[in-house]
Design an enzyme around this catalytic site. Structure first.
Site: not given
Ligand code: GLU
Length: 435
Positions: A210-214
Protein backbone atom coordinates in the site's frame (compact mmCIF):
# COMPACT_ATOMS: atom_id res chain seq x y z
CA UNK A 1 -3.77 -26.58 -29.72
CA UNK A 2 -5.98 -23.54 -29.71
CA UNK A 3 -4.12 -20.28 -29.50
CA UNK A 4 -3.61 -18.88 -26.05
CA UNK A 5 -5.94 -15.91 -25.49
CA UNK A 6 -5.46 -14.02 -22.25
CA UNK A 7 -6.75 -10.72 -21.02
CA UNK A 8 -5.97 -7.94 -18.61
CA UNK A 9 -9.17 -6.42 -17.25
CA UNK A 10 -8.48 -3.31 -15.19
CA UNK A 11 -11.12 -1.04 -13.74
CA UNK A 12 -10.26 2.56 -14.65
CA UNK A 13 -10.86 3.77 -11.11
CA UNK A 14 -7.20 4.56 -10.43
CA UNK A 15 -3.79 4.71 -12.07
CA UNK A 16 -2.05 1.50 -13.13
CA UNK A 17 -0.70 0.16 -9.87
CA UNK A 18 2.05 -2.35 -9.21
CA UNK A 19 -0.39 -5.22 -8.64
CA UNK A 20 -2.22 -4.52 -11.90
CA UNK A 21 1.00 -4.18 -13.85
CA UNK A 22 2.20 -7.49 -12.36
CA UNK A 23 -0.98 -9.24 -13.53
CA UNK A 24 -0.78 -7.62 -16.97
CA UNK A 25 2.84 -8.64 -17.31
CA UNK A 26 2.26 -12.32 -16.52
CA UNK A 27 -0.62 -12.42 -19.00
CA UNK A 28 1.52 -10.74 -21.62
CA UNK A 29 4.39 -13.18 -21.04
CA UNK A 30 2.08 -16.16 -21.36
CA UNK A 31 0.55 -14.83 -24.58
CA UNK A 32 3.91 -13.93 -26.14
CA UNK A 33 5.46 -17.22 -25.17
CA UNK A 34 2.75 -19.08 -27.10
CA UNK A 35 2.36 -16.62 -29.94
CA UNK A 36 -1.12 -15.97 -28.52
CA UNK A 37 -3.16 -12.80 -28.06
CA UNK A 38 -3.17 -10.39 -25.15
CA UNK A 39 -6.52 -8.64 -24.86
CA UNK A 40 -7.20 -5.47 -22.90
CA UNK A 41 -10.69 -5.04 -21.50
CA UNK A 42 -11.79 -2.02 -19.54
CA UNK A 43 -14.10 -2.97 -16.66
CA UNK A 44 -15.84 0.34 -16.25
CA UNK A 45 -19.28 -0.62 -14.99
CA UNK A 46 -18.69 1.52 -11.90
CA UNK A 47 -19.60 4.67 -13.80
CA UNK A 48 -19.06 6.99 -10.85
CA UNK A 49 -15.48 5.99 -10.16
CA UNK A 50 -14.33 5.26 -13.72
CA UNK A 51 -12.70 8.08 -15.64
CA UNK A 52 -11.15 8.55 -19.05
CA UNK A 53 -8.10 10.07 -17.37
CA UNK A 54 -7.48 6.85 -15.39
CA UNK A 55 -8.05 4.82 -18.54
CA UNK A 56 -5.38 6.89 -20.26
CA UNK A 57 -2.88 6.40 -17.44
CA UNK A 58 -3.46 2.65 -17.67
CA UNK A 59 -2.67 2.71 -21.41
CA UNK A 60 0.37 4.89 -20.78
CA UNK A 61 1.61 2.62 -17.98
CA UNK A 62 1.22 -0.54 -20.06
CA UNK A 63 2.93 1.06 -23.05
CA UNK A 64 5.78 2.34 -20.89
CA UNK A 65 6.39 -1.20 -19.63
CA UNK A 66 6.30 -2.49 -23.20
CA UNK A 67 3.12 -4.50 -22.61
CA UNK A 68 1.47 -3.84 -25.94
CA UNK A 69 -1.95 -5.42 -26.36
CA UNK A 70 -3.25 -7.17 -29.46
CA UNK A 71 -6.93 -6.37 -28.99
CA UNK A 72 -8.77 -3.77 -27.00
CA UNK A 73 -9.32 -0.03 -26.89
CA UNK A 74 -6.77 1.91 -28.90
CA UNK A 75 -5.87 -0.91 -31.28
CA UNK A 76 -9.04 -2.31 -32.92
CA UNK A 77 -9.51 -6.04 -33.45
CA UNK A 78 -12.02 -8.66 -34.48
CA UNK A 79 -13.89 -8.77 -31.17
CA UNK A 80 -15.18 -5.98 -29.02
CA UNK A 81 -16.35 -3.56 -27.92
CA UNK A 82 -13.85 -3.72 -25.09
CA UNK A 83 -15.43 -1.49 -22.50
CA UNK A 84 -17.99 -3.16 -20.28
CA UNK A 85 -20.12 -0.01 -20.35
CA UNK A 86 -20.60 -0.64 -24.09
CA UNK A 87 -21.70 -4.24 -23.59
CA UNK A 88 -24.69 -3.82 -21.30
CA UNK A 89 -27.16 -5.28 -23.81
CA UNK A 90 -25.19 -8.48 -24.06
CA UNK A 91 -25.15 -8.92 -20.28
CA UNK A 92 -28.91 -8.34 -20.13
CA UNK A 93 -29.65 -10.77 -22.97
CA UNK A 94 -27.61 -13.55 -21.40
CA UNK A 95 -29.17 -12.96 -17.96
CA UNK A 96 -32.67 -13.11 -19.47
CA UNK A 97 -31.74 -16.38 -21.11
CA UNK A 98 -30.93 -17.82 -17.67
CA UNK A 99 -34.25 -16.52 -16.30
CA UNK A 100 -36.15 -18.15 -19.18
CA UNK A 101 -34.42 -21.44 -18.40
CA UNK A 102 -35.26 -21.22 -14.71
CA UNK A 103 -31.63 -20.80 -13.63
CA UNK A 104 -32.04 -17.22 -12.49
CA UNK A 105 -34.93 -15.19 -11.13
CA UNK A 106 -36.02 -11.59 -10.92
CA UNK A 107 -36.19 -9.61 -7.73
CA UNK A 108 -37.66 -6.29 -8.74
CA UNK A 109 -35.45 -5.07 -11.57
CA UNK A 110 -32.49 -7.17 -10.46
CA UNK A 111 -31.69 -10.59 -11.91
CA UNK A 112 -30.33 -13.16 -9.49
CA UNK A 113 -28.63 -16.48 -10.11
CA UNK A 114 -29.92 -19.48 -8.21
CA UNK A 115 -27.04 -21.42 -6.70
CA UNK A 116 -27.66 -25.13 -7.40
CA UNK A 117 -27.63 -27.27 -4.25
CA UNK A 118 -25.49 -30.30 -3.53
CA UNK A 119 -22.75 -29.61 -6.03
CA UNK A 120 -19.03 -29.61 -5.52
CA UNK A 121 -17.33 -27.07 -7.72
CA UNK A 122 -13.75 -28.09 -8.48
CA UNK A 123 -11.02 -26.67 -10.60
CA UNK A 124 -7.32 -27.14 -11.07
CA UNK A 125 -5.55 -23.84 -10.65
CA UNK A 126 -2.30 -23.74 -12.62
CA UNK A 127 -0.57 -22.17 -9.61
CA UNK A 128 -2.60 -23.09 -6.53
CA UNK A 129 -3.49 -26.65 -7.56
CA UNK A 130 -6.81 -28.40 -6.92
CA UNK A 131 -9.48 -26.22 -5.33
CA UNK A 132 -13.03 -27.33 -4.49
CA UNK A 133 -15.94 -25.59 -2.90
CA UNK A 134 -19.37 -26.91 -1.93
CA UNK A 135 -22.17 -24.98 -3.57
CA UNK A 136 -24.00 -24.76 -0.20
CA UNK A 137 -21.36 -22.30 0.97
CA UNK A 138 -22.39 -19.84 -1.75
CA UNK A 139 -25.29 -17.44 -1.69
CA UNK A 140 -27.50 -16.69 -4.70
CA UNK A 141 -25.61 -14.26 -6.90
CA UNK A 142 -26.85 -10.98 -8.32
CA UNK A 143 -26.15 -10.93 -12.07
CA UNK A 144 -27.80 -7.68 -13.11
CA UNK A 145 -28.33 -4.93 -10.57
CA UNK A 146 -31.54 -2.95 -10.58
CA UNK A 147 -29.73 -0.05 -12.31
CA UNK A 148 -29.15 -2.29 -15.34
CA UNK A 149 -25.43 -2.83 -14.76
CA UNK A 150 -23.90 -6.28 -14.27
CA UNK A 151 -21.95 -7.46 -11.23
CA UNK A 152 -18.24 -8.14 -11.63
CA UNK A 153 -18.47 -11.95 -11.33
CA UNK A 154 -21.16 -12.17 -13.96
CA UNK A 155 -19.83 -9.68 -16.52
CA UNK A 156 -16.38 -11.22 -16.39
CA UNK A 157 -17.75 -14.62 -17.44
CA UNK A 158 -19.88 -13.20 -20.25
CA UNK A 159 -16.89 -11.25 -21.51
CA UNK A 160 -14.29 -13.96 -21.16
CA UNK A 161 -16.52 -16.36 -23.07
CA UNK A 162 -17.41 -13.91 -25.85
CA UNK A 163 -13.81 -12.83 -26.20
CA UNK A 164 -12.73 -16.50 -26.40
CA UNK A 165 -10.39 -16.14 -23.44
CA UNK A 166 -8.97 -19.55 -22.62
CA UNK A 167 -6.55 -18.62 -19.83
CA UNK A 168 -7.67 -16.44 -16.93
CA UNK A 169 -4.56 -15.19 -15.13
CA UNK A 170 -5.19 -12.76 -12.29
CA UNK A 171 -4.46 -11.93 -8.66
CA UNK A 172 -5.07 -14.51 -5.94
CA UNK A 173 -7.68 -12.23 -4.38
CA UNK A 174 -9.97 -13.60 -7.10
CA UNK A 175 -9.67 -17.28 -6.12
CA UNK A 176 -12.82 -17.05 -4.03
CA UNK A 177 -14.72 -15.63 -7.02
CA UNK A 178 -13.75 -18.45 -9.34
CA UNK A 179 -16.27 -21.10 -8.13
CA UNK A 180 -19.14 -18.65 -8.65
CA UNK A 181 -17.86 -17.87 -12.11
CA UNK A 182 -17.55 -21.58 -12.89
CA UNK A 183 -21.23 -22.06 -11.99
CA UNK A 184 -22.15 -19.39 -14.54
CA UNK A 185 -20.06 -21.09 -17.24
CA UNK A 186 -21.85 -24.34 -16.48
CA UNK A 187 -25.29 -22.74 -16.55
CA UNK A 188 -24.58 -21.47 -20.06
CA UNK A 189 -22.97 -24.73 -21.12
CA UNK A 190 -19.74 -22.92 -22.02
CA UNK A 191 -16.27 -24.37 -21.98
CA UNK A 192 -14.18 -23.35 -18.97
CA UNK A 193 -10.94 -21.44 -19.40
CA UNK A 194 -7.82 -22.52 -17.47
CA UNK A 195 -7.33 -20.52 -14.29
CA UNK A 196 -4.01 -19.34 -12.87
CA UNK A 197 -3.96 -17.10 -9.82
CA UNK A 198 -0.89 -15.07 -9.06
CA UNK A 199 0.58 -14.64 -5.57
CA UNK A 200 -0.11 -11.51 -3.62
CA UNK A 201 2.47 -8.77 -3.45
CA UNK A 202 3.38 -7.71 0.07
CA UNK A 203 5.56 -4.98 1.51
CA UNK A 204 8.70 -5.91 3.46
CA UNK A 205 6.62 -5.94 6.65
CA UNK A 206 4.49 -8.75 5.11
CA UNK A 207 1.47 -6.45 4.92
CA UNK A 208 -0.48 -5.95 1.70
CA UNK A 209 1.37 -3.48 -0.54
CA UNK A 210 0.00 0.00 0.00
CA UNK A 211 0.94 3.67 -0.06
CA UNK A 212 2.66 3.19 3.30
CA UNK A 213 5.34 1.18 1.53
CA UNK A 214 6.08 3.95 -0.96
CA UNK A 215 5.02 4.50 -4.53
CA UNK A 216 2.32 2.11 -5.75
CA UNK A 217 1.64 3.45 -9.25
CA UNK A 218 3.71 2.53 -12.26
CA UNK A 219 4.10 6.15 -13.42
CA UNK A 220 5.65 7.06 -10.06
CA UNK A 221 8.46 4.61 -10.75
CA UNK A 222 8.98 6.20 -14.12
CA UNK A 223 9.27 9.60 -12.42
CA UNK A 224 11.66 8.18 -9.82
CA UNK A 225 14.11 7.22 -12.55
CA UNK A 226 13.49 3.52 -13.00
CA UNK A 227 13.89 2.05 -16.46
CA UNK A 228 10.88 0.28 -17.96
CA UNK A 229 13.08 -2.75 -18.72
CA UNK A 230 14.11 -2.90 -15.06
CA UNK A 231 10.59 -2.54 -13.67
CA UNK A 232 9.52 -5.24 -16.11
CA UNK A 233 12.36 -7.50 -14.91
CA UNK A 234 11.62 -6.75 -11.26
CA UNK A 235 7.86 -7.40 -11.59
CA UNK A 236 8.54 -10.66 -13.41
CA UNK A 237 10.58 -11.79 -10.39
CA UNK A 238 7.62 -11.30 -8.04
CA UNK A 239 6.41 -14.88 -7.77
CA UNK A 240 8.46 -16.30 -10.61
CA UNK A 241 12.08 -16.90 -11.50
CA UNK A 242 13.63 -18.44 -14.57
CA UNK A 243 15.59 -20.91 -12.40
CA UNK A 244 19.26 -21.10 -11.46
CA UNK A 245 20.54 -17.80 -10.15
CA UNK A 246 19.54 -15.79 -13.19
CA UNK A 247 17.89 -12.59 -12.03
CA UNK A 248 18.64 -10.07 -14.74
CA UNK A 249 16.96 -10.57 -18.08
CA UNK A 250 15.48 -8.76 -21.05
CA UNK A 251 11.84 -8.93 -22.12
CA UNK A 252 12.79 -11.39 -24.84
CA UNK A 253 14.60 -13.69 -22.43
CA UNK A 254 11.72 -13.53 -19.95
CA UNK A 255 9.28 -14.44 -22.73
CA UNK A 256 11.35 -17.42 -23.72
CA UNK A 257 11.95 -18.63 -20.16
CA UNK A 258 8.52 -17.94 -18.66
CA UNK A 259 6.63 -20.97 -17.37
CA UNK A 260 3.36 -20.63 -15.51
CA UNK A 261 4.14 -23.88 -13.66
CA UNK A 262 7.11 -22.11 -12.06
CA UNK A 263 4.94 -19.41 -10.50
CA UNK A 264 4.94 -19.89 -6.73
CA UNK A 265 2.01 -19.60 -4.33
CA UNK A 266 4.07 -17.89 -1.68
CA UNK A 267 3.34 -14.16 -1.42
CA UNK A 268 5.99 -12.07 -3.14
CA UNK A 269 7.81 -9.33 -1.26
CA UNK A 270 8.19 -5.95 -2.91
CA UNK A 271 11.76 -5.06 -2.01
CA UNK A 272 13.05 -1.62 -3.05
CA UNK A 273 16.68 -2.71 -2.59
CA UNK A 274 16.08 -5.44 -5.12
CA UNK A 275 14.44 -3.00 -7.52
CA UNK A 276 17.41 -0.66 -7.17
CA UNK A 277 19.80 -3.52 -7.86
CA UNK A 278 17.85 -4.66 -10.92
CA UNK A 279 17.63 -1.08 -12.18
CA UNK A 280 21.36 -0.52 -11.78
CA UNK A 281 22.12 -3.72 -13.67
CA UNK A 282 19.91 -2.60 -16.55
CA UNK A 283 21.51 0.83 -16.54
CA UNK A 284 24.91 -0.85 -16.83
CA UNK A 285 23.66 -2.72 -19.90
CA UNK A 286 22.83 0.52 -21.75
CA UNK A 287 25.13 2.16 -24.26
CA UNK A 288 26.00 5.82 -23.51
CA UNK A 289 23.70 7.06 -26.25
CA UNK A 290 20.56 5.39 -24.87
CA UNK A 291 21.57 6.29 -21.34
CA UNK A 292 21.79 9.96 -22.28
CA UNK A 293 18.34 9.74 -23.88
CA UNK A 294 17.00 8.25 -20.66
CA UNK A 295 18.72 10.74 -18.33
CA UNK A 296 17.88 13.88 -20.35
CA UNK A 297 14.45 14.52 -18.78
CA UNK A 298 15.96 14.14 -15.31
CA UNK A 299 18.76 16.63 -15.98
CA UNK A 300 16.12 19.05 -17.23
CA UNK A 301 14.03 18.48 -14.12
CA UNK A 302 17.05 19.56 -12.08
CA UNK A 303 17.13 22.75 -14.15
CA UNK A 304 20.54 21.98 -15.68
CA UNK A 305 21.33 23.70 -19.00
CA UNK A 306 22.13 20.46 -20.82
CA UNK A 307 21.02 21.84 -24.17
CA UNK A 308 24.16 23.99 -24.19
CA UNK A 309 26.34 20.89 -24.48
CA UNK A 310 26.82 18.58 -27.41
CA UNK A 311 25.85 14.91 -27.38
CA UNK A 312 29.40 13.68 -27.14
CA UNK A 313 29.93 15.72 -23.94
CA UNK A 314 26.74 14.27 -22.42
CA UNK A 315 27.75 10.75 -23.39
CA UNK A 316 31.21 11.17 -21.90
CA UNK A 317 29.69 12.53 -18.69
CA UNK A 318 27.49 9.47 -18.13
CA UNK A 319 30.25 7.10 -19.24
CA UNK A 320 32.55 8.44 -16.53
CA UNK A 321 30.14 7.13 -13.88
CA UNK A 322 31.05 3.59 -14.95
CA UNK A 323 27.89 2.01 -13.63
CA UNK A 324 27.48 4.14 -10.50
CA UNK A 325 23.95 5.34 -9.85
CA UNK A 326 21.00 3.12 -9.12
CA UNK A 327 18.39 5.31 -10.81
CA UNK A 328 18.28 7.86 -13.60
CA UNK A 329 17.66 10.48 -10.91
CA UNK A 330 20.93 9.52 -9.21
CA UNK A 331 22.78 9.61 -12.51
CA UNK A 332 21.43 13.08 -13.20
CA UNK A 333 22.45 14.23 -9.72
CA UNK A 334 25.86 12.55 -9.81
CA UNK A 335 26.71 14.41 -13.03
CA UNK A 336 25.19 17.81 -12.28
CA UNK A 337 28.60 19.54 -11.93
CA UNK A 338 29.34 18.89 -15.59
CA UNK A 339 26.66 21.40 -16.60
CA UNK A 340 26.84 24.27 -14.21
CA UNK A 341 28.85 25.56 -11.32
CA UNK A 342 25.83 26.46 -9.17
CA UNK A 343 25.35 22.88 -8.06
CA UNK A 344 28.99 22.81 -6.89
CA UNK A 345 28.85 26.17 -5.14
CA UNK A 346 25.70 25.09 -3.29
CA UNK A 347 27.39 22.00 -1.90
CA UNK A 348 30.87 23.27 -1.21
CA UNK A 349 31.77 26.51 0.54
CA UNK A 350 35.56 26.19 0.14
CA UNK A 351 36.35 25.90 3.86
CA UNK A 352 38.16 22.58 3.60
CA UNK A 353 40.82 23.92 1.26
CA UNK A 354 41.09 27.46 2.64
CA UNK A 355 43.85 26.72 5.16
CA UNK A 356 45.77 24.59 2.64
CA UNK A 357 45.53 27.20 -0.09
CA UNK A 358 49.14 28.33 0.28
CA UNK A 359 50.53 24.91 -0.54
CA UNK A 360 47.88 24.06 -3.14
CA UNK A 361 48.18 27.19 -5.29
CA UNK A 362 51.55 26.34 -6.89
CA UNK A 363 50.26 22.88 -7.75
CA UNK A 364 47.03 24.09 -9.34
CA UNK A 365 48.86 26.82 -11.29
CA UNK A 366 51.25 24.25 -12.71
CA UNK A 367 48.41 21.84 -13.42
CA UNK A 368 46.59 24.43 -15.50
CA UNK A 369 49.61 24.67 -17.79
CA UNK A 370 49.67 20.95 -18.64
CA UNK A 371 49.86 20.03 -22.32
CA UNK A 372 47.92 18.26 -23.65
CA UNK A 373 44.92 18.71 -21.34
CA UNK A 374 44.43 15.01 -20.77
CA UNK A 375 43.82 12.90 -17.69
CA UNK A 376 46.92 10.61 -17.89
CA UNK A 377 49.22 13.63 -18.27
CA UNK A 378 47.56 15.37 -15.32
CA UNK A 379 47.80 12.30 -13.15
CA UNK A 380 51.49 11.70 -13.95
CA UNK A 381 52.23 15.27 -13.18
CA UNK A 382 50.29 15.14 -9.89
CA UNK A 383 52.08 11.97 -8.79
CA UNK A 384 55.48 13.46 -9.50
CA UNK A 385 54.59 16.65 -7.68
CA UNK A 386 53.40 14.76 -4.61
CA UNK A 387 56.52 12.53 -4.58
CA UNK A 388 58.75 15.55 -4.63
CA UNK A 389 56.83 17.39 -1.91
CA UNK A 390 56.36 14.32 0.30
CA UNK A 391 52.59 14.52 -0.16
CA UNK A 392 50.02 11.87 -0.98
CA UNK A 393 48.03 11.98 -4.24
CA UNK A 394 44.84 12.44 -2.28
CA UNK A 395 46.24 15.62 -0.70
CA UNK A 396 45.81 17.30 -4.08
CA UNK A 397 43.12 15.08 -5.61
CA UNK A 398 40.55 15.61 -2.84
CA UNK A 399 40.72 19.43 -2.87
CA UNK A 400 40.46 19.30 -6.66
CA UNK A 401 37.50 16.97 -6.42
CA UNK A 402 35.68 19.28 -3.99
CA UNK A 403 36.33 22.29 -6.18
CA UNK A 404 35.24 20.66 -9.42
CA UNK A 405 32.30 18.57 -8.19
CA UNK A 406 31.37 19.74 -4.69
CA UNK A 407 31.43 16.06 -3.72
CA UNK A 408 33.76 13.76 -1.83
CA UNK A 409 33.01 10.92 -4.22
CA UNK A 410 33.24 11.26 -7.98
CA UNK A 411 34.69 9.53 -11.01
CA UNK A 412 38.45 9.84 -11.52
CA UNK A 413 39.03 13.53 -10.89
CA UNK A 414 41.51 14.01 -13.73
CA UNK A 415 38.97 12.50 -16.16
CA UNK A 416 36.43 14.95 -14.78
CA UNK A 417 38.92 17.81 -15.26
CA UNK A 418 39.64 16.74 -18.81
CA UNK A 419 35.98 16.71 -19.75
CA UNK A 420 35.20 20.01 -18.02
CA UNK A 421 38.02 21.60 -19.99
CA UNK A 422 40.90 23.79 -18.90
CA UNK A 423 38.91 27.06 -18.86
CA UNK A 424 36.16 25.72 -16.66
CA UNK A 425 38.64 24.13 -14.24
CA UNK A 426 40.47 27.45 -14.04
CA UNK A 427 37.20 29.28 -13.31
CA UNK A 428 36.28 26.93 -10.50
CA UNK A 429 39.76 27.04 -8.93
CA UNK A 430 39.76 30.79 -9.08
CA UNK A 431 36.30 30.98 -7.47
CA UNK A 432 37.76 29.21 -4.44
CA UNK A 433 40.83 31.40 -4.56
CA UNK A 434 43.12 28.46 -5.28
CA UNK A 435 45.21 29.85 -8.13
N1 GLU B 1 -11.62 -5.77 -13.00
C1 GLU B 1 -11.16 -6.86 -12.18
C2 GLU B 1 -10.04 -6.38 -11.30
O1 GLU B 1 -9.44 -5.37 -11.60
C3 GLU B 1 -10.73 -8.00 -13.08
C4 GLU B 1 -10.46 -9.26 -12.36
C5 GLU B 1 -10.29 -10.42 -13.32
O2 GLU B 1 -9.24 -10.44 -13.97
O3 GLU B 1 -11.18 -11.25 -13.41
O4 GLU B 1 -9.75 -6.96 -10.28
Amino acid sequence: MTDVRVRFAPSPTGALHIGGAHTALFNWLWAKKHGGRFVLRIEDTDRERSTQAYEDTIYAGLRWLGLDWDEGPDCGGPYGPYRQSERLELYMECAEDLVSRGLAYRDGAAIIFKIPQGETISFEDAVYGAISVKSETLKDQVLMKSDGTPTYNYAVVIDDHHMAINWVIRGEDHIANTPKQILFYKAFGWELPRFAHLPMILGKDKKKLSKRHGATSVHEYKDMGYLPEAVFNFLALLGWSPGGDKEIFTREEATRLFEISRVVKRAAIFDMDKLNYVNQEHIKMMDPKSLVDAVLPFWKKLGLPVEQFDRSYLEQAVSLLEGRGRTLVEIAEFTDYFFDFNSVAKRYDGKESADKAESLRPFFRALLAIEPWEAPQMENFARQWCDEKGMKLKDVAMPLRLVLTGRKVSPGIFEVAQLLGRDEVKKRLSHYNLI
